[in-house]
Scaffold this motif. Sequence first.
Motif, PDB file in Angstrom:
ATOM      1  N   PHE A   1       0.707  -1.029   0.029  1.00  0.00           N
ATOM      2  CA  PHE A   1       0.092  -0.036   0.179  1.00  0.00           C
ATOM      3  C   PHE A   1       0.793   1.259  -0.001  1.00  0.00           C
ATOM      4  CE2 PHE A   1      -2.469  -3.430   1.636  1.00  0.00           C
ATOM      5  CZ  PHE A   1      -3.738  -3.404   1.254  1.00  0.00           C
ATOM      6  N   GLY A   2       2.235   1.198  -0.267  1.00  0.00           N
ATOM      7  CA  GLY A   2       3.091   2.227  -0.004  1.00  0.00           C
ATOM      8  C   GLY A   2       3.533   2.783   1.334  1.00  0.00           C
ATOM      9  N   LEU A   3       3.043   1.679   2.341  1.00  0.00           N
ATOM     10  CA  LEU A   3       3.303   2.131   3.786  1.00  0.00           C
ATOM     11  C   LEU A   3       4.530   1.430   4.063  1.00  0.00           C
ATOM     12  CD1 LEU A   3      -0.531   1.640   4.583  1.00  0.00           C
ATOM     13  CD2 LEU A   3       1.000   3.828   5.073  1.00  0.00           C
ATOM     14  N   THR A   4       5.530   2.097   4.832  1.00  0.00           N
ATOM     15  CA  THR A   4       6.679   1.710   5.212  1.00  0.00           C
ATOM     16  C   THR A   4       6.695   1.633   6.930  1.00  0.00           C
ATOM     17  OG1 THR A   4       7.886   2.482   3.356  1.00  0.00           O
ATOM     18  CG2 THR A   4       9.281   1.957   5.415  1.00  0.00           C
ATOM     19  N   LEU A   5       6.963   0.319   7.255  1.00  0.00           N
ATOM     20  CA  LEU A   5       6.590   0.213   8.993  1.00  0.00           C
ATOM     21  C   LEU A   5       7.858   0.470   9.758  1.00  0.00           C
ATOM     22  CD1 LEU A   5       4.919  -1.168  11.203  1.00  0.00           C
ATOM     23  CD2 LEU A   5       5.783  -3.380  10.702  1.00  0.00           C
ATOM     24  N   SER A   6       7.726   1.482  10.459  1.00  0.00           N
ATOM     25  CA  SER A   6       8.899   1.688  11.260  1.00  0.00           C
ATOM     26  C   SER A   6       8.993   0.367  12.222  1.00  0.00           C
ATOM     27  CB  SER A   6       8.878   2.947  12.232  1.00  0.00           C
ATOM     28  OG  SER A   6       8.820   3.942  11.279  1.00  0.00           O
ATOM     29  N   GLU A   7      10.214   0.450  13.054  1.00  0.00           N
ATOM     30  CA  GLU A   7      10.443  -0.655  14.129  1.00  0.00           C
ATOM     31  C   GLU A   7       9.332  -0.759  15.029  1.00  0.00           C
ATOM     32  OE1 GLU A   7      12.858  -2.948  14.226  1.00  0.00           O
ATOM     33  OE2 GLU A   7      11.972  -3.985  15.749  1.00  0.00           O
ATOM     34  N   PRO A   8       8.580  -1.765  15.191  1.00  0.00           N
ATOM     35  CA  PRO A   8       7.464  -1.811  16.075  1.00  0.00           C
ATOM     36  C   PRO A   8       7.691  -1.581  17.758  1.00  0.00           C
ATOM     37  CG  PRO A   8       7.164  -3.592  14.670  1.00  0.00           C
ATOM     38  CD  PRO A   8       8.527  -3.039  14.526  1.00  0.00           C
ATOM     39  N   LEU A   9       6.989  -0.802  18.310  1.00  0.00           N
ATOM     40  CA  LEU A   9       6.784  -0.847  19.798  1.00  0.00           C
ATOM     41  C   LEU A   9       6.553  -2.260  20.466  1.00  0.00           C
ATOM     42  CD1 LEU A   9       7.401   0.635  22.420  1.00  0.00           C
ATOM     43  CD2 LEU A   9       4.996   1.752  22.057  1.00  0.00           C
ATOM     44  N   GLY A  10       7.379  -2.915  20.916  1.00  0.00           N
ATOM     45  CA  GLY A  10       6.895  -3.949  21.788  1.00  0.00           C
ATOM     46  C   GLY A  10       6.625  -4.148  22.885  1.00  0.00           C
ATOM     47  N   LEU A  11       5.669  -4.159  23.745  1.00  0.00           N
ATOM     48  CA  LEU A  11       5.350  -4.433  25.030  1.00  0.00           C
ATOM     49  C   LEU A  11       5.172  -5.761  25.708  1.00  0.00           C
ATOM     50  CD1 LEU A  11       2.540  -1.193  25.023  1.00  0.00           C
ATOM     51  CD2 LEU A  11       5.017  -1.325  25.506  1.00  0.00           C
ATOM     52  N   ARG A  12       5.890  -6.183  26.556  1.00  0.00           N
ATOM     53  CA  ARG A  12       5.653  -7.488  27.045  1.00  0.00           C
ATOM     54  C   ARG A  12       5.079  -7.687  28.636  1.00  0.00           C
ATOM     55  NH1 ARG A  12      10.365 -10.274  25.056  1.00  0.00           N
ATOM     56  NH2 ARG A  12      11.396  -9.060  23.527  1.00  0.00           N
ATOM     57  N   GLY A  13       4.857  -8.755  28.780  1.00  0.00           N
ATOM     58  CA  GLY A  13       4.207  -8.861  29.879  1.00  0.00           C
ATOM     59  C   GLY A  13       2.900  -8.433  30.452  1.00  0.00           C
ATOM     60  N   MET A  14       2.061  -8.362  29.557  1.00  0.00           N
ATOM     61  CA  MET A  14       0.939  -7.742  29.883  1.00  0.00           C
ATOM     62  C   MET A  14      -0.095  -8.672  29.122  1.00  0.00           C
ATOM     63  SD  MET A  14       1.654  -3.679  28.825  1.00  0.00           S
ATOM     64  CE  MET A  14       3.183  -3.267  29.313  1.00  0.00           C
ATOM     65  N   ASP A  15      -0.933  -9.246  30.195  1.00  0.00           N
ATOM     66  CA  ASP A  15      -1.885 -10.323  29.976  1.00  0.00           C
ATOM     67  C   ASP A  15      -3.168 -10.088  30.059  1.00  0.00           C
ATOM     68  OD1 ASP A  15      -2.041 -12.775  28.327  1.00  0.00           O
ATOM     69  OD2 ASP A  15      -1.426 -14.033  30.183  1.00  0.00           O
ATOM     70  N   ALA A  16      -3.452  -9.694  31.583  1.00  0.00           N
ATOM     71  CA  ALA A  16      -4.798  -9.366  31.712  1.00  0.00           C
ATOM     72  C   ALA A  16      -5.406  -7.923  31.225  1.00  0.00           C
ATOM     73  CB  ALA A  16      -4.745  -9.420  33.312  1.00  0.00           C
ATOM     74  N   ALA A  17      -6.492  -7.781  30.589  1.00  0.00           N
ATOM     75  CA  ALA A  17      -7.121  -6.478  30.525  1.00  0.00           C
ATOM     76  C   ALA A  17      -6.698  -5.682  31.557  1.00  0.00           C
ATOM     77  CB  ALA A  17      -8.254  -6.499  30.329  1.00  0.00           C
ATOM     78  N   GLY A  18      -6.149  -4.369  31.178  1.00  0.00           N
ATOM     79  CA  GLY A  18      -5.831  -3.466  32.373  1.00  0.00           C
ATOM     80  C   GLY A  18      -4.521  -3.352  32.684  1.00  0.00           C
ATOM     81  N   ASP A  19      -3.528  -4.530  32.204  1.00  0.00           N
ATOM     82  CA  ASP A  19      -2.318  -4.567  32.630  1.00  0.00           C
ATOM     83  C   ASP A  19      -1.418  -3.211  32.244  1.00  0.00           C
ATOM     84  OD1 ASP A  19      -2.412  -6.724  34.073  1.00  0.00           O
ATOM     85  OD2 ASP A  19      -1.234  -7.940  32.419  1.00  0.00           O
ATOM     86  N   LEU A  20      -1.757  -2.731  30.851  1.00  0.00           N
ATOM     87  CA  LEU A  20      -1.032  -1.669  30.359  1.00  0.00           C
ATOM     88  C   LEU A  20      -0.955  -0.444  31.172  1.00  0.00           C
ATOM     89  CD1 LEU A  20       0.432  -0.367  28.089  1.00  0.00           C
ATOM     90  CD2 LEU A  20      -1.503   0.093  26.695  1.00  0.00           C
ATOM     91  N   ALA A  21      -2.257  -0.263  31.756  1.00  0.00           N
ATOM     92  CA  ALA A  21      -2.690   1.057  32.661  1.00  0.00           C
ATOM     93  C   ALA A  21      -1.743   1.177  33.920  1.00  0.00           C
ATOM     94  CB  ALA A  21      -3.979   1.350  32.898  1.00  0.00           C
ATOM     95  N   SER A  22      -1.402  -0.218  34.292  1.00  0.00           N
ATOM     96  CA  SER A  22      -0.658  -0.247  35.362  1.00  0.00           C
ATOM     97  C   SER A  22       1.087  -0.104  35.145  1.00  0.00           C
ATOM     98  CB  SER A  22      -1.008  -1.127  36.480  1.00  0.00           C
ATOM     99  OG  SER A  22      -0.727  -2.419  35.457  1.00  0.00           O
ATOM    100  N   HIS A  23       1.329   0.152  33.964  1.00  0.00           N
ATOM    101  CA  HIS A  23       2.837   0.245  33.502  1.00  0.00           C
ATOM    102  C   HIS A  23       3.005   1.767  32.720  1.00  0.00           C
ATOM    103  CE1 HIS A  23       2.611  -4.131  33.657  1.00  0.00           C
ATOM    104  NE2 HIS A  23       3.740  -4.132  33.502  1.00  0.00           N
ATOM    105  N   PRO A  24       3.243   2.366  33.739  1.00  0.00           N
ATOM    106  CA  PRO A  24       3.531   3.966  33.366  1.00  0.00           C
ATOM    107  C   PRO A  24       4.419   4.206  32.339  1.00  0.00           C
ATOM    108  CG  PRO A  24       3.776   3.604  35.778  1.00  0.00           C
ATOM    109  CD  PRO A  24       3.549   2.406  35.131  1.00  0.00           C
ATOM    110  N   ASP A  25       5.606   3.396  32.201  1.00  0.00           N
ATOM    111  CA  ASP A  25       6.730   3.386  31.088  1.00  0.00           C
ATOM    112  C   ASP A  25       6.093   3.027  29.915  1.00  0.00           C
ATOM    113  OD1 ASP A  25       8.448   4.418  32.964  1.00  0.00           O
ATOM    114  OD2 ASP A  25       9.638   2.411  33.129  1.00  0.00           O
ATOM    115  N   ALA A  26       5.188   1.811  29.752  1.00  0.00           N
ATOM    116  CA  ALA A  26       4.621   1.454  28.778  1.00  0.00           C
ATOM    117  C   ALA A  26       3.781   2.578  28.100  1.00  0.00           C
ATOM    118  CB  ALA A  26       3.954   0.312  28.906  1.00  0.00           C
ATOM    119  N   VAL A  27       2.816   3.162  28.940  1.00  0.00           N
ATOM    120  CA  VAL A  27       1.926   4.240  28.804  1.00  0.00           C
ATOM    121  C   VAL A  27       2.757   5.616  28.138  1.00  0.00           C
ATOM    122  CG1 VAL A  27       0.301   5.975  29.722  1.00  0.00           C
ATOM    123  CG2 VAL A  27       0.146   3.563  30.436  1.00  0.00           C
TER     124      VAL A  27
END
Length: 205
Positions: A158-184
Amino acid sequence: MWDADVAIIACSHRAGGNSDAAAELLELAVREAGATAKIVPLRDYEVLPCLACRACAGDRLSRCVLARKDQAEELFAVLVRAPVVVFASPIYFYGVPSRCKTWVDRSQRFWEARRKGDAWIMELRDRPAYACLVAGQPSGQKLFEGARFTLKYFLVNFGLTLSEPLGLRGMDAAGDLASHPDAVRLVRELGRDAALMALRGRNGA
Ligand SMILES: Cc1cc2nc3c(=O)[nH]c(=O)nc-3n(C[C@H](O)[C@H](O)[C@H](O)COP(=O)(O)O)c2cc1C
């Protein structure tokens, strides 16, 4: 008709989970940076699997025989028109979720069009793409590699070039992201970067 600067493609089969939270943070960060964004939840769209019939290879306009039977083309229109695209996706078995992969496979007609040098696809503007990938496992050197390769070679058609993705680990239960300020913070920075690219594109840079 697509009218936002940034398209955020939300790929989870679970509503309200970590990648949905990432999509909302991205949307907020884009808006705060002065651009517009819209979230496109893949789970709201019907997408049938590619039949591998090869009809697109033989068709003058590389059309798909399923085009009128589901909503895959509606989703492709977003990738064709959006100035910047961001994927917010969980990792399922080291790759993207099956609904997303089903949609990816349906883009075979775009791959064929590029292979044949069809004017309508060769004239698409080069644009940036980003991805925020969320995984339950805390470790695994190649945890994001499957999804990265799939998205990279999907988007390039589609003419879209993907940059290196941001990978977030160790987040399984819904709501885990919110409790990781660095990831946010990292997700918000990604949203700001996407917005800045869109604003730069608007100004013709
Ligand atoms: C079918 C399925 C497969 C999964 N496979 C993986 C995996 O291979 N590696 C991993 O780290 N997490 C895996 N997970 C965990 C999810 O990546 C994790 O729960 C993530 O937070 C889900 O994102 P969501 O909340 O946006 O749905 C899997 C989850 C499901 C439902």
